[in-house]
Design a protein around this motif. Structure first.
Motif, mmCIF file in Angstrom:
data_model
loop_
_atom_site.group_PDB
_atom_site.id
_atom_site.type_symbol
_atom_site.label_atom_id
_atom_site.label_comp_id
_atom_site.label_asym_id
_atom_site.label_seq_id
_atom_site.Cartn_x
_atom_site.Cartn_y
_atom_site.Cartn_z
ATOM 1 N N ARG A 1 5.175 59.487 56.106
ATOM 2 C CA ARG A 1 4.398 59.258 57.200
ATOM 3 C C ARG A 1 3.064 59.381 56.968
ATOM 4 O O ARG A 1 2.713 60.644 56.535
ATOM 5 N N ASP A 2 2.009 58.617 57.424
ATOM 6 C CA ASP A 2 0.774 58.869 57.511
ATOM 7 C C ASP A 2 0.609 59.306 59.193
ATOM 8 O O ASP A 2 0.903 58.862 60.015
ATOM 9 N N ILE A 3 0.092 60.613 59.235
ATOM 10 C CA ILE A 3 -0.164 61.262 60.585
ATOM 11 C C ILE A 3 -0.967 60.546 61.472
ATOM 12 O O ILE A 3 -0.943 60.491 62.677
ATOM 13 N N LEU A 4 -1.835 59.472 61.050
ATOM 14 C CA LEU A 4 -2.312 58.557 61.782
ATOM 15 C C LEU A 4 -1.483 57.366 62.453
ATOM 16 O O LEU A 4 -1.977 56.744 63.242
ATOM 17 N N ASP A 5 -0.328 57.403 62.066
ATOM 18 C CA ASP A 5 0.247 56.269 62.414
ATOM 19 C C ASP A 5 1.182 56.730 63.791
ATOM 20 O O ASP A 5 1.637 57.757 63.875
ATOM 21 N N GLU A 6 0.970 55.815 64.616
ATOM 22 C CA GLU A 6 1.163 56.240 66.081
ATOM 23 C C GLU A 6 2.801 56.282 66.496
ATOM 24 O O GLU A 6 3.115 56.710 67.655
ATOM 25 N N GLU A 7 3.586 55.652 65.517
ATOM 26 C CA GLU A 7 4.937 55.653 65.766
ATOM 27 C C GLU A 7 5.438 56.949 66.063
ATOM 28 O O GLU A 7 5.335 57.941 65.229
ATOM 29 N N PRO A 8 6.264 57.223 66.939
ATOM 30 C CA PRO A 8 6.883 58.596 67.389
ATOM 31 C C PRO A 8 7.532 59.230 66.175
ATOM 32 O O PRO A 8 8.336 58.439 65.354
ATOM 33 N N LEU A 9 7.510 60.589 65.776
ATOM 34 C CA LEU A 9 8.286 61.120 65.079
ATOM 35 C C LEU A 9 9.671 61.404 65.398
ATOM 36 O O LEU A 9 10.116 61.149 66.595
ATOM 37 N N PRO A 10 10.730 61.605 64.442
ATOM 38 C CA PRO A 10 12.067 61.525 64.844
ATOM 39 C C PRO A 10 12.633 62.503 65.943
ATOM 40 O O PRO A 10 13.882 62.668 66.114
ATOM 41 N N LEU B 1 -12.588 75.423 60.656
ATOM 42 C CA LEU B 1 -11.609 74.408 60.755
ATOM 43 C C LEU B 1 -11.809 73.515 59.379
ATOM 44 O O LEU B 1 -12.830 72.904 59.382
ATOM 45 N N GLY B 2 -10.996 73.443 58.465
ATOM 46 C CA GLY B 2 -11.059 72.367 57.512
ATOM 47 C C GLY B 2 -10.170 71.287 57.881
ATOM 48 O O GLY B 2 -8.743 71.502 58.375
ATOM 49 N N SER B 3 -10.730 70.145 57.487
ATOM 50 C CA SER B 3 -9.701 68.868 57.650
ATOM 51 C C SER B 3 -9.796 67.797 56.497
ATOM 52 O O SER B 3 -10.977 67.602 56.082
ATOM 53 N N HIS B 4 -8.993 67.270 56.247
ATOM 54 C CA HIS B 4 -9.052 66.178 55.295
ATOM 55 C C HIS B 4 -9.333 64.802 55.852
ATOM 56 O O HIS B 4 -9.545 63.752 55.094
ATOM 57 N N PHE B 5 -9.794 64.712 57.089
ATOM 58 C CA PHE B 5 -10.377 63.681 57.838
ATOM 59 C C PHE B 5 -11.852 64.198 58.237
ATOM 60 O O PHE B 5 -12.112 65.251 58.228
ATOM 61 N N THR B 6 -12.705 63.191 57.311
ATOM 62 C CA THR B 6 -14.035 63.605 57.908
ATOM 63 C C THR B 6 -14.737 62.997 59.038
ATOM 64 O O THR B 6 -16.035 63.137 59.093
ATOM 65 N N GLU B 7 -13.998 62.266 59.897
ATOM 66 C CA GLU B 7 -14.464 61.817 61.224
ATOM 67 C C GLU B 7 -13.771 62.264 62.437
ATOM 68 O O GLU B 7 -12.496 62.389 62.253
ATOM 69 N N ASP B 8 -14.401 62.477 63.474
ATOM 70 C CA ASP B 8 -13.863 63.018 64.950
ATOM 71 C C ASP B 8 -12.896 62.078 65.339
ATOM 72 O O ASP B 8 -11.698 62.464 65.680
ATOM 73 N N ASP B 9 -13.042 60.774 65.093
ATOM 74 C CA ASP B 9 -11.965 59.652 65.787
ATOM 75 C C ASP B 9 -10.624 59.899 65.238
ATOM 76 O O ASP B 9 -9.399 59.859 65.581
ATOM 77 N N ARG C 1 -9.335 68.441 73.826
ATOM 78 C CA ARG C 1 -8.941 66.807 74.108
ATOM 79 C C ARG C 1 -7.699 66.016 73.734
ATOM 80 O O ARG C 1 -7.281 65.301 74.145
ATOM 81 N N CYS C 2 -7.010 66.951 72.905
ATOM 82 C CA CYS C 2 -5.794 66.377 72.393
ATOM 83 C C CYS C 2 -4.939 67.291 73.310
ATOM 84 O O CYS C 2 -3.323 67.011 72.935
ATOM 85 N N GLY C 3 -4.904 68.127 73.995
ATOM 86 C CA GLY C 3 -3.789 68.890 75.086
ATOM 87 C C GLY C 3 -3.553 70.174 73.926
ATOM 88 O O GLY C 3 -2.322 70.466 74.556
ATOM 89 N N LEU C 4 -4.207 70.669 73.082
ATOM 90 C CA LEU C 4 -3.999 71.783 72.505
ATOM 91 C C LEU C 4 -4.907 72.777 72.763
ATOM 92 O O LEU C 4 -6.049 72.677 72.292
ATOM 93 N N ARG C 5 -4.577 74.059 73.159
ATOM 94 C CA ARG C 5 -5.422 75.167 73.273
ATOM 95 C C ARG C 5 -5.450 76.299 72.172
ATOM 96 O O ARG C 5 -4.411 76.427 71.875
ATOM 97 N N ARG C 6 -6.524 76.764 72.011
ATOM 98 C CA ARG C 6 -6.553 77.996 71.153
ATOM 99 C C ARG C 6 -5.616 79.168 71.459
ATOM 100 O O ARG C 6 -5.898 79.401 72.913
#
Length: 236
Positions: A90-99, A123-131, A217-222
């Protein structure tokens, strides 16, 4: 997601088990954080090394799903873990619901991770863009139950070095700073100066305060102070 480890898959276990990560320490800390939860998601399960260490000390009844977008890595995870873990390409960018819905999701060097430089935590991310970060984090948040926890392993900053591996091999990594918090990391496995495998991986570092705003913005708080082996976020 183009940030694949396919080129390095044949040597990944040798690199990672030769001092790259302290899997036992991560597994113990994970178990403490998971607590009474039973449904667990690993983001970027790779060849299953972190998952294997967690299973070795976890109580009966822990249900783990591992996702990764690189099939060659999942092939090795299947050989290592058998039917003890539900493995999904699964690509985590795929919006299909997880099982399933999960009590805890975690990443050990996967999509996101913490970096502690001795003074601050980034924070390190393998994504380089905010979107892309926003889209992927929203998918993770939807996969967590209310009050579910996202745990991101903290590691030292990436740096250039070379070190020996078994069987006469050497591992070398090089890091290039492109500015604006964007980097590329080159991994190489060599024998007698001959390159056997080469992987280039882009990544991005952001100050924790800016990253926290993305998570909110994604509903996750520290839910931590930036110390310890994991950064911790909770679904609101």
């Amino acid at each position: 997601m183009s940030n694949s480890y396919a080129a390095l898959a044949a040597y990944y276990d040798t690199i990672m088990t030769s001092g790259y990560y302290e899997y036992d320490a991560y597994a113990r800390a994970l178990l403490d954080h998971i607590g009474e939860g039973r449904d667990v998601l690993e983001l970027g399960v790779g060849t299953g090394l972190a998952c294997e260490h967690l299973l070795a000390i976890s109580p009966a009844g822990l249900r783990i799903t591992g996702i990764d977008h690189t099939e060659s890595m999942l092939d090795r995870a299947r050989a290592r873990l058998g039917d003890r873990v539900h493995l999904v390409q699964r690509d985590i960018l795929d919006e299909e619901p997880l099982p399933a819905l999960f009590d805890t999701a975690y990443s050990v060097g996967g999509v996101w991770y913490g970096v502690h430089d001795g003074h601050d935590t980034w924070l390190g991310s393998h994504f380089t863009e905010d979107d892309d970060d926003l889209r992927a984090l929203a998918n993770v948040a939807r996969a967590l139950r209310p009050s579910g926890t996202l745990l991101l392993a903290v590691q030292e900053p990436h740096r250039a070095y070379t070190r020996p591996l078994p069987d006469g091999l050497h591992y070398a990594q090089k890091v290039d700073d492109h500015g604006g918090g964007r980097f590329t990391k080159d991994y190489r496995v060599l024998k007698d100066e001959r390159v056997l495998a080469h992987q280039r991986s882009p990544f991005r570092l952001q100050p924790r305060s800016r990253a926290d705003a993305l998570f909110r913005r994604c509903g996750l708080r520290r839910a931590d102070d930036g110390a310890g082996p994991f950064l911790r976020y909770v679904r609101a």
